[in-house]
Write a protein that holds these residues in place. Structure first.
Motif, PDB file in Angstrom:
ATOM      1  N   TYR A 194      10.047   2.656  -6.806  1.00 60.23           N
ATOM      2  CA  TYR A 194       9.339   2.360  -5.559  1.00 60.23           C
ATOM      3  C   TYR A 194       7.847   2.566  -5.774  1.00 60.23           C
ATOM      4  N   ALA A 216       3.968   2.028  -4.019  1.00 59.22           N
ATOM      5  CA  ALA A 216       3.161   1.745  -2.836  1.00 59.22           C
ATOM      6  C   ALA A 216       1.720   1.482  -3.270  1.00 59.22           C
ATOM      7  N   ALA A 232       3.992  -2.755   9.043  1.00 60.48           N
ATOM      8  CA  ALA A 232       4.175  -2.935   7.597  1.00 60.48           C
ATOM      9  C   ALA A 232       3.079  -3.805   7.008  1.00 60.48           C
ATOM     10  N   MET A 235       5.723  -8.878   3.791  1.00 65.93           N
ATOM     11  CA  MET A 235       6.417  -7.975   2.867  1.00 65.93           C
ATOM     12  C   MET A 235       5.969  -8.170   1.417  1.00 65.93           C
ATOM     13  N   HIS A 248       5.854  -4.839  -0.508  1.00 62.53           N
ATOM     14  CA  HIS A 248       7.066  -4.015  -0.474  1.00 62.53           C
ATOM     15  C   HIS A 248       7.999  -4.395  -1.624  1.00 62.53           C
ATOM     16  N   PHE A 281      12.271  -2.698   0.323  1.00 60.86           N
ATOM     17  CA  PHE A 281      12.377  -4.138   0.582  1.00 60.86           C
ATOM     18  C   PHE A 281      13.747  -4.499   1.144  1.00 60.86           C
TER      19      PHE A 281
END
Length: 351
Positions: A64, A66, A125, A218, A221, A226
């Motif tokens: 993951y 960010a 988001a 998205m 993400h 996701f």
């Protein structure tokens, strides 16, 4: 004990909803592959039925990441909010006669409310990612959802004027004589167009336009987070298809006389000998009717995606405000005038 039963009821609804989402993705890929003369998933599991679970496992095992300048809390909460409010609508759906989590008297308003709140997850988001593509995608999505929610709510108002109730079960039972798709066929078409736009599906998927915005709101993400967006999208598709069946095709009601179908089941399963419970078969028949109608609309969603090219964003908004909205407003006035003129208007709403 009551709390445990409530938790179990929610699990019984949520888990099948998530499984349906998984199999809808497989159905979409297989159907589109057939339309485009391809094979589609056919390796993982029999006939490719486990491909969605393999994809989910791949995403969950990925790292993951960010963006450095992102607001991490909102970046993480946005997809979760979207998924939660996409699943909350299933709580008031009557899957059969007496088969629901909550027989809420204001069920229609509840569904409109939770679908509207899902917009905040998309907006958060896209804004928190600190990416121009994600931000533009979230702005497009928010404008699109707010605009087409007006179309959907106006169509639902017409159904409420026909039934005099905001309760989904009452709306279904009001269609025992005739399904509302017959007297409201033009409005049904408008509602279905709005439903496609409301779920961000092609040809109205301007918030995720790959040629313009990479992947829309998205874009940044990935990995497990996701999956929440992915599940939310398909959960919304299944929910809006169920709602379409409830409003226009009688929900769990059968096209054939239910007594005839029930008699055939009695012959097949020998219910008179006590092999299978009569109540169990009755509930199964009602749920089967709703499932078949919902599957038909999901197929049409896939068919539309495979058939029509993506339109421009200005065309999308113009169709909403200049074409669809005047049609619905005119139909509301026309319908109210006719029903009040011949004195069949349900003045007292059953709240």
């Amino acid at each position: 004990m009551h709390s445990i039963i409530s938790i179990l009821n929610n699990i019984i609804i949520v888990v099948p909803a998530l499984l349906i989402v998984a199999f809808v993705t497989i159905a979409e890929r297989k159907t589109m592959a057939s339309m485009q003369r391809r094979l589609g998933p056919n390796i993982v599991g029999y006939y490719g039925l486990l491909q969605a679970f393999a994809d989910a496992l791949k995403l969950l095992l990925k790292e993951y990441i960010a963006p450095t300048q992102a607001n991490v809390i909102l970046f993480f909460l946005g997809p979760i909010i979207t998924l939660i409010f996409s699943l909350l609508g299933y709580a008031v759906i009557p899957y059969g006669l007496g088969l629901f989590i909550s027989d809420f008297s204001l069920g229609i308003l509840y569904m409109l409310a939770v679908s509207s709140l899902a917009t905040y997850g998309i907006l958060l988001a896209g804004w928190s990612a600190n990416s121009k593509y994600a931000f533009l995608g979230s702005l497009r999505s928010t404008a699109q959802l707010i605009s087409y929610e007006l179309i959907l709510s106006s169509v639902i108002l017409l159904v409420i004027l026909f039934t005099g109730s905001l309760n989904l079960t009452v709306i279904i039972e009001s269609q025992k004589i005739v399904f509302f798709i017959l007297p409201l066929l033009p409005i049904f078409i408008v509602f279905f167009i709005g439903a496609i736009a409301e779920t961000n599906r092609a040809p109205f998927d301007l918030a995720e336009a790959e040629s313009e915005l990479v992947s829309g709101f998205m874009t940044e993400h990935s990995a497990g987070i996701f999956v929440f967006f992915f599940l939310a999208e398909y959960a919304s598709i299944v929910l809006i298809c169920i709602l379409t069946c409830v409003l226009f095709l009688g929900g769990y009601l059968s096209i054939l006389p239910i007594n005839l179908v029930f008699y055939l089941f009695k012959l097949v399963f020998m219910l008179d000998y006590g092999l299978i419970s009569t109540d169990f078969i009755s509930i199964g028949l009602f749920s089967l009717n709703l499932g078949l109608k919902t599957s038909l609309f999901i197929f049409i969603f896939i068919w539309v995606r495979a058939s029509f090219p993506r339109i421009r964003f200005d065309q999308l908004m113009s169709v909403c405000w200049i074409v669809l909205l005047p049609i619905i407003v005119g139909y509301i006035i026309f319908n109210s005038t006719i029903t009040m003129g011949i004195n069949i208007h349900p003045f007292a709403l059953n709240l």
